[in-house]
Design an enzyme around this catalytic site. Structure first.
Site: not given
Length: 436
Positions: A127, A180, A182, A185, A203, A237, A334
């Site tokens: 995806k 993508g 956190t 995730g 990741e 990232c 981030e």
């Protein structure tokens, strides 16, 4: 059950062919169609076409060649047992793998994810991010042209809360790999646990420190810091968004750093003279500008940049903050845009403490000519990747992945393939053996 049996049949069909040779053919096709793929990624996410062709496309093709060479070298082990038995292990395909890939390197991540999965003999669902589906659809066409059987690679476009959630919660998906944020995730892990306890590889985000010591080559350090923060318009990232400079060279470093602004060209990503294209979309554009305003409001000094460029498109000036306290949002979060914070430190102990003062642990850079300093800091900073006197270096033979809230599981290297293999132990008795 029917889906599982169908996937097993597809695995056998693909195994009967030479997976490695098919993967090599796909690598050739990616190179042959590199221009189209680079243009699609640029249209979707604002990436520079000439850089995408030189880096992303090459890395994608090389990934398939690397794992294509490993596809027929998956071996178990034999084990000596304490009694009259022997044992061996088999490495078997884990089954159906769901890959959810990001929008900042669409073609590259498509290849990086499918290559070890194909080599392991798994089937998969990919995806792409809703912002950047075009290259994934084109790559799906190329996989068919390369000879990969129908059903081995399935590309599904859609939004994360619907299409992504369906993958992570599906009972017939055996593993999921997500790259993508956190925050998402955590949702992926929750869905995997609530469904069938599928294995998960993540990741995730980063807030990478770049530590510059007094003895470092200052010109090299300035260029590394600039590219570390502003390459791919900061949408990385592993961006070196926290730059710590030792006090002895701090002022000179800042002076040289802002000199880069005058030669930095922002504009059309199809123009080979341009260094920085637009942010991926309006949402990301506005998010970055909000962080810049927060930095100013919270007391940091805006050294340069900080504004949108032009009235059309999602362009943002390279932005540098100084006088940044560790608890400011621009130092902690981030941002995923062209924003870096340059901060001063005195001692090696202070540098290590500041570098580790983050919930992330993806990567870090160390710039010094003292080997003892490099070794000490490399072993002290909690990050999955350490670059000494370089930045952004990657190699397919070297595993890469994060620590802490930057995730777990490795991409690249043979470790990436192990994620998609189950180990089965087989015991057999030994009769009348002259030795045990």
């Amino acid at each position: 059950m029917a889906a599982g049996l169908a996937c097993l049949a597809l695995q056998r069909a693909f195994h009967e062919q030479n997976r490695g040779m098919i993967m090599l053919k796909l690598a050739d096709l990616i190179e042959q169609h590199g221009e189209e793929l680079a243009m699609l990624d640029s249209i979707d996410s604002g990436k520079l076409v000439h850089v995408t062709k030189a880096f992303d496309i090459k890395f994608a093709a090389d990934s398939l060649r690397y794992y294509g060479g490993a596809a027929d070298k998956i071996n178990g082990e034999t084990h000596k047992c304490s009694g009259e038995f022997q044992a061996y292990t088999l490495k078997e395909p884990i089954g159906v793998v769901g890959h959810i890939i990001p929008w900042n390197f669409p073609t590259l991540f498509f290849a990086v994810k499918i290559a070890p999965t194909l080599a392991a003999g798994c089937t998969m669902i990919v995806k792409p991010a809703e912002q950047s589906p075009l290259s994934a659809l084109y790559l799906a066409h190329l996989t068919k042209e390369a000879g990969i059987p129908d059903g081995v690679i399935n590309v599904i476009t859609g939004y994360g809360p619907t299409a992504g959630a369906a993958i992570t919660s599906h009972m017939d998906v055996d593993a999921v790999s997500f790259t993508g944020s956190t925050e998402v995730g955590k949702l992926v892990m929750g869905a995997a646990a609530a469904s069938n306890l599928k294995t998960v590889s993540l990741e995730l985000g980063g807030k990478c420190p770049l530590i510059v010591f007094n003895d470092a080559d200052i010109n090299m350090s300035v260029q590394i810091a600039w590219q570390g923060g502003f390459f791919n318009k900061g949408e990385m990232c592993v961006a070196g968004s926290r730059v710590y400079v030792q006090e002895g060279i701090y002022d000179e470093f800042l002076k040289k750093l802002i000199e880069n602004v005058k030669d930095w060209v922002i504009g059309d990503p199809f123009d080979p003279q341009v260094h920085q294209g637009p942010q991926v979309d309006k949402e990301q554009f506005e998010k970055v500008l909000r962080y810049i305003e927060a930095g100013k409001r919270e007391g940091a000094t805006l050294l340069t940049g900080g504004k949108a460029v032009g009235e059309k498109g999602y362009y943002i000036e390279p932005t540098i903050f100084t006088d940044v306290k560790e608890d400011l949002s621009i130092a902690k979060d981030e941002i995923f845009g062209p924003v870096i914070c340059v901060m001063k430190f005195k001692t090696i102990e202070e540098a290590i403490e500041k570098a580790n003062n983050t919930r992330y642990g993806l990567a870090a850079g160390i710039l010094t000519n003292d080997l003892n300093v490099a070794n000490r800091v490399s072993r002290s900073v909690r990050a999955g990747i350490i670059w000494v006197n370089c930045f952004f270096i990657t190699d397919l033979n070297v595993p890469c992945g994060g620590h802490k809230m930057s995730g777990f599981g490795k991409d690249s290297g043979l470790q990436a393939m192990e994620k998609y293999l189950n180990v089965k132990s087989v015991f057999t008795p030994i009769y009348n053996s002259p030795w045990l």
